[in-house]
Scaffold this motif. Sequence first.
Motif, PDB file in Angstrom:
ATOM      1  N   LEU A  91     -48.638  -2.531  60.606  1.00 32.68           N
ATOM      2  CA  LEU A  91     -49.531  -2.469  59.450  1.00 32.68           C
ATOM      3  C   LEU A  91     -48.794  -2.419  58.114  1.00 32.68           C
ATOM      4  O   LEU A  91     -49.429  -2.457  57.062  1.00 32.68           O
ATOM      5  N   SER A  92     -47.469  -2.347  58.140  1.00 28.18           N
ATOM      6  CA  SER A  92     -46.717  -2.189  56.886  1.00 28.18           C
ATOM      7  C   SER A  92     -46.925  -3.326  55.892  1.00 28.18           C
ATOM      8  O   SER A  92     -46.856  -3.083  54.675  1.00 28.18           O
ATOM      9  N   PRO A  93     -47.195  -4.606  56.313  1.00 28.54           N
ATOM     10  CA  PRO A  93     -47.415  -5.650  55.305  1.00 28.54           C
ATOM     11  C   PRO A  93     -48.581  -5.383  54.366  1.00 28.54           C
ATOM     12  O   PRO A  93     -48.646  -5.970  53.279  1.00 28.54           O
ATOM     13  N   LEU A  94     -49.509  -4.503  54.753  1.00 33.88           N
ATOM     14  CA  LEU A  94     -50.611  -4.177  53.849  1.00 33.88           C
ATOM     15  C   LEU A  94     -50.089  -3.634  52.517  1.00 33.88           C
ATOM     16  O   LEU A  94     -50.678  -3.879  51.460  1.00 33.88           O
ATOM     17  N   GLY A  95     -48.988  -2.895  52.575  1.00 33.32           N
ATOM     18  CA  GLY A  95     -48.442  -2.297  51.363  1.00 33.32           C
ATOM     19  C   GLY A  95     -48.001  -3.304  50.326  1.00 33.32           C
ATOM     20  O   GLY A  95     -47.904  -2.975  49.132  1.00 33.32           O
ATOM     21  N   MET A  96     -47.761  -4.548  50.742  1.00 31.69           N
ATOM     22  CA  MET A  96     -47.319  -5.577  49.795  1.00 31.69           C
ATOM     23  C   MET A  96     -48.425  -5.983  48.834  1.00 31.69           C
ATOM     24  O   MET A  96     -48.172  -6.689  47.860  1.00 31.69           O
ATOM     25  N   ARG A  97     -49.664  -5.574  49.097  1.00 31.38           N
ATOM     26  CA  ARG A  97     -50.778  -5.898  48.199  1.00 31.38           C
ATOM     27  C   ARG A  97     -51.166  -4.707  47.335  1.00 31.38           C
ATOM     28  O   ARG A  97     -52.259  -4.674  46.764  1.00 31.38           O
ATOM     29  N   SER A 136     -55.204   4.754  63.505  1.00 33.12           N
ATOM     30  CA  SER A 136     -54.015   4.312  62.779  1.00 33.12           C
ATOM     31  C   SER A 136     -53.979   4.816  61.340  1.00 33.12           C
ATOM     32  O   SER A 136     -53.246   4.261  60.510  1.00 33.12           O
ATOM     33  N   ALA A 137     -54.724   5.874  61.026  1.00 29.32           N
ATOM     34  CA  ALA A 137     -54.765   6.379  59.652  1.00 29.32           C
ATOM     35  C   ALA A 137     -53.371   6.713  59.132  1.00 29.32           C
ATOM     36  O   ALA A 137     -53.032   6.414  57.976  1.00 29.32           O
ATOM     37  N   ASP A 138     -52.534   7.325  59.963  1.00 30.07           N
ATOM     38  CA  ASP A 138     -51.187   7.687  59.516  1.00 30.07           C
ATOM     39  C   ASP A 138     -50.361   6.440  59.195  1.00 30.07           C
ATOM     40  O   ASP A 138     -49.590   6.419  58.218  1.00 30.07           O
ATOM     41  N   ASP A 139     -50.499   5.387  60.002  1.00 23.19           N
ATOM     42  CA  ASP A 139     -49.746   4.152  59.765  1.00 23.19           C
ATOM     43  C   ASP A 139     -50.221   3.458  58.493  1.00 23.19           C
ATOM     44  O   ASP A 139     -49.417   2.885  57.750  1.00 23.19           O
ATOM     45  N   VAL A 140     -51.539   3.486  58.249  1.00 28.07           N
ATOM     46  CA  VAL A 140     -52.064   2.914  57.002  1.00 28.07           C
ATOM     47  C   VAL A 140     -51.507   3.685  55.812  1.00 28.07           C
ATOM     48  O   VAL A 140     -51.043   3.097  54.825  1.00 28.07           O
ATOM     49  N   ALA A 141     -51.553   5.010  55.888  1.00 32.51           N
ATOM     50  CA  ALA A 141     -51.034   5.825  54.791  1.00 32.51           C
ATOM     51  C   ALA A 141     -49.558   5.555  54.544  1.00 32.51           C
ATOM     52  O   ALA A 141     -49.113   5.453  53.386  1.00 32.51           O
ATOM     53  N   GLN A 142     -48.791   5.400  55.609  1.00 32.21           N
ATOM     54  CA  GLN A 142     -47.355   5.138  55.462  1.00 32.21           C
ATOM     55  C   GLN A 142     -47.095   3.792  54.791  1.00 32.21           C
ATOM     56  O   GLN A 142     -46.139   3.646  54.024  1.00 32.21           O
ATOM     57  N   ALA A 143     -47.956   2.801  55.052  1.00 30.35           N
ATOM     58  CA  ALA A 143     -47.776   1.474  54.444  1.00 30.35           C
ATOM     59  C   ALA A 143     -47.864   1.535  52.921  1.00 30.35           C
ATOM     60  O   ALA A 143     -47.244   0.724  52.225  1.00 30.35           O
TER      61      ALA A 143
END
Length: 449
Positions: free
Chosen positions: A356-362, A375-382
């Motif tokens: 899910l890390s590519p979400l952070g690029m936006r 996956s809330a923790d993974d979204v937050a980390q992104a």
Amino acid sequence: MTVFEREHALVVGAGVAGIAAARVLLAEGARVRLTDAAPRERLGGDLDALERLGVDVRTGGHDPSDLDDATLVITSPGVAPATDVLRWAHDRGLPVWGEMELGARLARAPLLAVTGTNGKTTTTGMLASCLRAAGLDAVACGNNGRPFPAAARETHDALVVEVSSFQLAEQMSFHPRVSVLLNLAPDHLDHHGSFAAYASAKARIFANQSGDDVHVGNRDDPDAAALSASAPCAIVWFRLGEPTPGEVGVVGDRLVARLGADADLGPIVGDRTGAPADAAAAAAAALAFGVEPGAVVAGLAAYEPEPHRGEVVARAGGVRFVDNSKATNVHAALAAIDGVRGAVLIAGGRAKGQDLSPLGMRSDRLAGVVAIGESADDVAQAFEGRLAVRKAGSIEEAVRAAFELAPAEGAVLLAPACASWDQFADYRERGDRFAAAARAIAEEVDAGG
């Protein structure tokens, strides 16, 4: 004699596809057993009605005895290939088909097929609309909700079949006259095991094509284009830029085909045609099937988008609430984010093995993030260190938190990038509950709350 009169069929999975397959097999003369790992009380559909028709329904788990007397196994989409009952079937040397194979054996009409990581339902609907505008009796079926095997038994001029990677992986005979690969990005890796296996499943959409068949590929997507280039038939390309000969593309704000003679296919207008790439793909496929340009223009104009694919479901104090619950992978979520500015993103759910890390690029397009689900923790980390991120325990809590973060004239965007199964029956329930929560906030604002 009906097609399956001598078969004893085991159908694995009692969802919509499995129940439809059981009914089709019964109608074609087979003896049918239907099994599911879930307990009966958790299953939808009218299993009692199937039993009255003579189906042997078994729920709550699988057993090797389920395969006794079976001559054929039909597996529903989403049943993992490594599931014990399928392994037992292979060990016994039984043929194992998916619903695409079952439908292909029964199909009476020419097939047009659409697959890809995202945009399948929209493109399938647009393509069917173009064919109907040309005077053809064409229906959309497959992964969009209307089971392909049931439609295959009916009399139509053409079937436009939406096909998932799950469905393609279990077919051998599916042979569309026109196939479409919209795009390709990592998805369902928990099911297929790797991106290479996922891509290989997608490539099966054109595996049986040849001669006068046509494959439609996406010139703008490198992975999809490389896969499409291996199609064993003629290839027509679509793109969002200006088309070269043999392509459909966009010039200014207009859709243009350069397949032989140039054809202006009308303006690209979001509310009318949905995603421009989907419209270009549908137009290319319709033209490849022999539809005249005028019918393509009329068909795209007549198309009505399906829900949960970017519709504005409420407005409150200048803030729009956008339901893109169907954005069930990162690729789709990124496309949804690209369509907004100043939005608070609600994302999370069952990640299906995705990164899910590519979400952070936006981050630059967003005003905040609310993370939900497994996956809330993974979204937050992104988004760590980039944006304000909150976590919410329910979709209703998430909608309210996102509204509080949203700027004036901004938006709340549900684009989860994940499957819904951790908290909801499906993406539709997730979208419906998002919309209900959004409308409740809008009513509060209108009432001066």
